[in-house]
Design a protein around this motif. Structure first.
Motif, mmCIF file in Angstrom:
data_model
loop_
_atom_site.group_PDB
_atom_site.id
_atom_site.type_symbol
_atom_site.label_atom_id
_atom_site.label_comp_id
_atom_site.label_asym_id
_atom_site.label_seq_id
_atom_site.Cartn_x
_atom_site.Cartn_y
_atom_site.Cartn_z
ATOM 1 N N GLU A 77 6.511 -12.804 -1.132
ATOM 2 C CA GLU A 77 6.200 -11.480 -1.689
ATOM 3 C C GLU A 77 5.417 -10.634 -0.667
ATOM 4 N N LEU A 78 4.537 -11.260 0.092
ATOM 5 C CA LEU A 78 3.815 -10.503 1.131
ATOM 6 C C LEU A 78 4.809 -9.947 2.157
ATOM 7 N N ILE A 79 5.782 -10.765 2.524
ATOM 8 C CA ILE A 79 6.751 -10.302 3.529
ATOM 9 C C ILE A 79 7.664 -9.223 2.932
ATOM 10 N N ARG A 80 7.916 -9.313 1.633
ATOM 11 C CA ARG A 80 8.696 -8.240 0.988
ATOM 12 C C ARG A 80 7.943 -6.919 1.111
ATOM 13 N N LEU A 81 6.637 -6.972 0.862
ATOM 14 C CA LEU A 81 5.830 -5.748 0.977
ATOM 15 C C LEU A 81 5.771 -5.269 2.434
ATOM 16 N N LEU A 82 5.702 -6.215 3.360
ATOM 17 C CA LEU A 82 5.713 -5.823 4.776
ATOM 18 C C LEU A 82 7.012 -5.073 5.091
ATOM 19 N N GLY A 83 8.128 -5.588 4.580
ATOM 20 C CA GLY A 83 9.407 -4.903 4.776
ATOM 21 C C GLY A 83 9.377 -3.491 4.209
ATOM 22 N N GLU A 84 8.762 -3.344 3.041
ATOM 23 C CA GLU A 84 8.656 -1.993 2.439
ATOM 24 C C GLU A 84 7.814 -1.074 3.314
ATOM 25 N N GLU A 85 6.689 -1.590 3.805
ATOM 26 C CA GLU A 85 5.824 -0.765 4.664
ATOM 27 C C GLU A 85 6.557 -0.383 5.953
ATOM 28 N N LEU A 86 7.338 -1.309 6.467
ATOM 29 C CA LEU A 86 8.090 -1.006 7.694
ATOM 30 C C LEU A 86 9.171 0.043 7.428
ATOM 31 N N ARG A 87 9.788 -0.033 6.253
ATOM 32 C CA ARG A 87 10.778 0.995 5.901
ATOM 33 C C ARG A 87 10.113 2.369 5.878
ATOM 34 N N ALA A 88 8.912 2.408 5.270
ATOM 35 C CA ALA A 88 8.210 3.697 5.152
ATOM 36 C C ALA A 88 7.789 4.215 6.530
ATOM 37 N N ILE A 198 0.202 -1.819 10.080
ATOM 38 C CA ILE A 198 1.217 -1.818 9.014
ATOM 39 C C ILE A 198 1.134 -3.126 8.228
ATOM 40 N N PHE A 199 0.922 -4.220 8.937
ATOM 41 C CA PHE A 199 0.779 -5.519 8.254
ATOM 42 C C PHE A 199 -0.437 -5.495 7.327
ATOM 43 N N GLU A 200 -1.538 -4.922 7.819
ATOM 44 C CA GLU A 200 -2.759 -4.874 6.990
ATOM 45 C C GLU A 200 -2.520 -4.059 5.714
ATOM 46 N N LYS A 201 -1.692 -3.014 5.826
ATOM 47 C CA LYS A 201 -1.358 -2.231 4.611
ATOM 48 C C LYS A 201 -0.651 -3.114 3.597
ATOM 49 N N ALA A 202 0.271 -3.930 4.091
ATOM 50 C CA ALA A 202 1.013 -4.831 3.188
ATOM 51 C C ALA A 202 0.056 -5.830 2.546
ATOM 52 N N VAL A 203 -0.890 -6.346 3.325
ATOM 53 C CA VAL A 203 -1.867 -7.312 2.792
ATOM 54 C C VAL A 203 -2.698 -6.661 1.696
ATOM 55 N N LYS A 204 -3.101 -5.427 1.938
ATOM 56 C CA LYS A 204 -3.927 -4.721 0.954
ATOM 57 C C LYS A 204 -3.179 -4.588 -0.379
ATOM 58 N N ARG A 205 -1.914 -4.172 -0.293
ATOM 59 C CA ARG A 205 -1.119 -4.034 -1.521
ATOM 60 C C ARG A 205 -0.927 -5.386 -2.198
ATOM 61 N N TYR A 206 -0.692 -6.388 -1.392
ATOM 62 C CA TYR A 206 -0.440 -7.745 -1.909
ATOM 63 C C TYR A 206 -1.660 -8.246 -2.682
ATOM 64 N N ASN A 207 -2.824 -8.090 -2.057
ATOM 65 C CA ASN A 207 -4.036 -8.574 -2.724
ATOM 66 C C ASN A 207 -4.370 -7.709 -3.941
#
Ligand code: NAD
Length: 512
Positions: A77-88, A198-207
């Motif tokens: 799920e974290l990597i899914r969010l990373l993919g979303e952040e990268l798309r954005a 960008i990774f840190e953004k995904a971590v923030k959303r994940y947590n």
């Protein structure tokens, strides 16, 4: 607009701000960053000390101890969010890749697309870290294979794919339950800093949605070779995935092995294509042009050697020479330009040196000259070089990381195949043919000895679904798709006895 009038500093700062990077991170540091597009200094970033590197490795190890306890699909799920952040962030990050490395716009964007693709792949993988159930010779026993997280994954990357290589490794390593620590090329720290943000953004959303990603799950180390060496030698980094020159791998491989660490080595290539007498020459021309000239010859999979059957040589080679003479070279951000700059002066000098060596070995050089030097003295643009060689010798058997295509005539398919394999490197290869026997032989046991062997496409431009890497001096590592994930985990064989007796394997008796 000439190259000299282009200015990238302000745009770089604004792109970095869009990823959430503080402007202070771009000034006052010891590592100066320049854009190869016009040679302009665009930032000066801070470098990490040796002491702080060791502390960062300890912190990454602690992160691993927590992360391995999170179920793999939740890690996905974290990597899914990373993919979303990268798309954005795709447009901005792709543009930054172009500014920092000099890739044309579609290739800068393509690099980010590759990051998105591997995230998608890794999300699926997070539910497919399968082990086997194995038949056992003992009654009331079960034997199986389980896969477990390995530890801190050290990633060392090259300048030419400044962010995609991180994602190939990190997306897999993270779903496998590892933490990662990344030493990017000293030539490309900005895209690395952006990617980390960008990774840190995904971590923030994940947590925020209840995930349990520990601090320091992914760490970035900005620094030179000395920082990479600390990673390479550290016992708390069980896996080093290193991408770069064969010289780097020759230094890194034995050092990791000396401490019984594991390495994935992704090193230099010297990729060839064979053009058979039945080849579709229009398709061949396009395939060769992209593979040999694209990315200004700065891909590990760039086509560097072309073996052309004598019956089509005089048709194909003049057409290729014409394409080399007319391809558009210049600011990679300007639509219409297909060839951007070399990364730096050293790269230009090595190219000229190789062309001199080719001439000394009887080569006939077309192109290879510097262009646009009057517009920006510190930017190095070249016309790609096509060199007709009498045989495979001298610089042809080395990797020169610049757009030089050596062309050699052949009469017999088996000779061309032997030439394909007769270099120290073994990354990528291809054949252009409509002869099914040649095509099948090329990908057979007696065919190409490379990690990648293609038919009717050039050797460059891999998709993430396949395992990527090569043999011999290319290092033997595999990354990305297929079952490459296994390199990021440790395999355990489990035998479970659910009976009340203790039969020993191979009929051994030990009754007490
Ligand atoms: P490079 O070898 O100069 O540097 C690569 C990285 O290794 C950098 O981060 C550098 O700091 C680090 N490094 C160098 N020596 C080290 C050492 N002794 N210990 C630890 N770290 C060390 O390569 P480059 O010029 O950035 O990239 C171009 C090369 O990379 C070409 O040879 C190309 O073929 C290769 N490459 C290979 C692949 C692949 O997948 N096979 C992909 C991209 C690039």
């Amino acid at each position: 607009m000439t190259l000299a009038t282009l200015k990238f500093s302000a745009e770089t700062a604004s792109l970095m701000a869009s990823f959430g990077v503080d402007a202070k991170a771009l000034t006052g540091g010891t590592l100066s960053v320049r854009s190869p597009i016009n040679g302009e200094a665009i930032a000066a970033v801070a470098e990490i000390s040796a002491d702080d590197t060791r502390k960062a490795i300890d912190a990454a190890h602690k992160a691993f101890l927590e992360w391995r306890l999170v179920p793999a699909p939740q890690r996905g799920e974290l990597i899914r969010l990373l993919g979303e952040e990268l798309r954005a962030a795709k447009t901005e990050l792709g543009r930054l890749v172009s500014i920092e490395v000099g890739k044309i716009t579609s290739e800068g964007l393509g690099e980010v697309q590759e990051m998105i693709d591997i995230c998608d792949f890794a999300v699926g993988l997070s539910r497919q870290l399968y082990g086997l159930t194995i038949a056992t010779e003992r009654a009331e026993h079960r034997m199986m294979e389980t896969w477990h997280p390995l530890g801190v994954t050290g990633i060392i990357s090259a300048f030419n794919f400044p962010v995609a290589v991180w994602s190939w490794n990190a997306a897999l390593a993270l779903v496998c339950g590892n933490s990662t620590i990344w030493k990017p090329s000293e030539k490309t720290p900005l895209t690395a800093i952006a990617t980390q943000a960008i990774f840190e953004k995904a971590v923030k959303r994940y947590n925020a949605q209840g995930g349990k990603a520990p601090a320091n799950l992914s760490t970035l180390l900005i620094g030179g070779r000395d920082i990479g060496e600390i990673l390479v030698d550290h016992p708390k980094v069980p896996l080093i995935s290193a991408t770069g020159s064969t010289a780097m791998g020759r230094a890194v491989g034995p050092r990791v092995a000396a401490r019984f660490g594991r390495s994935i080595l992704e090193l230099g290539g010297n990729n060839a294509a064979i053009v058979g007498l039945t080849a579709d020459l229009d398709l061949t021309l396009r395939g060769v042009a992209f593979s040999a000239m694209g990315t200004a010859g700065q891909r590990c999979t760039t086509l560097r050697r072309l073996f052309v059957h004598e019956s089509v040589y005089d048709t194909l080679v003049p057409r290729l020479i014409k394409a080399y003479g007319s391809v558009t070279i210049g600011n990679p951000l300007e639509a219409g330009n297909l060839i951007g700059p070399l990364i730096d002066k050293g790269s230009y000098e090595r190219m000229q040196h190789a062309l001199e060596a080719a001439k000394a070995n009887g080569g006939k050089v077309h192109g290879g000259d510097r262009v646009r030097s009057d517009e920006a003295a510190e930017a190095f643009y070249v016309r790609p070089a096509l060199v007709e060689m009498p045989e495979q010798c001298g610089p042809v058997v080395e990797e020169t990381f610049a757009p030089i295509l050596y062309v050699i005539k052949y009469a017999n398919f088996d000779d061309a195949l032997a030439l394909n394999n007769d270099v120290p490197q073994g990354l990528s290869s291809s054949i252009f043919t409509n002869d099914i026997r040649e095509a099948e032989a090329f990908v057979s046991d007696r065919g190409s000895d490379c990690g990648i062997a293609n038919v009717n496409i050039g050797p460059s431009g891999a998709e993430i679904g396949g395992a990527f890497g090569g043999e011999k001096e290319t290092g033997g590592g595999r990354e990305s798709g297929s079952d490459s994930w296994k390199a990021y985990m440790r395999r355990q064989t489990n035998t479970v006895n659910y009976g009340r007796t203790l039969p020993l394997a191979q009929g051994v008796k030990f009754d007490i």
